[in-house]
Design a protein around this motif. Structure first.
Motif: not given
Length: 148
Positions: A64-91
């Protein structure tokens, strides 16, 4: 024997909406879009810096659509990544760490707001969902453990 994870299939309900999210919003590289037949369309996209791609479309999974959980994206700097994602409109939820200090529990029950104490590799997380609710976890790993 060498085994490489190449593709993860993501269950979505609207292929064009998913493609816009993954390619336009997140910046995944658009690798393929094959409208093969009515009810069968394969879209492949790759996260920046990753060797593993995602595939979504029509007729590519029975999950079913939406049932994937726990897919991981690995980053060097989580604060910078959160900032970038947020600036792109991601909640984005986070940063957070697990109350055990090890990996993270499923769901949101054991999330402690803020970066992991002393900010060890593998200890800090954030999360977001695609338009269908498939859950992605962002994990900070500036220094990999030996052998990884």
């Amino acid at each position: 024997m060498e085994l490489k994870l190449e593709v993860v299939v993501i269950p979505v309900s609207d292929v064009d909406k998913a493609k816009a999210f993954y390619v336009d919003t997140l910046g995944f590289r658009p690798d393929a879009d094959f409208p093969i037949a009515d009810g069968y369309r394969v879209v492949q996209a790759t996260p920046p810096g990753s060797e593993c791609s995602v595939i979504f479309g029509e007729g590519v999974t029975t999950v079913p659509a939406g049932s994937a959980q726990g897919l991981h994206l690995i980053v060097d700097d989580i604060e910078a990544t959160i900032g970038e994602l947020t600036s792109r409109g991601v909640d984005v939820e986070g940063p957070f760490h697990d109350d055990t200090g090890v990996f993270h529990h499923a769901g949101k029950g054991h999330r402690v707001p803020g970066l992991a104490p002393e900010r060890p590799s593998y200890g800090s997380f954030a999360s977001f969902a695609d338009p269908d609710g498939n859950e992605w976890i962002v994990q900070e790993v500036p220094v990999r453990a030996p052998g990884r």
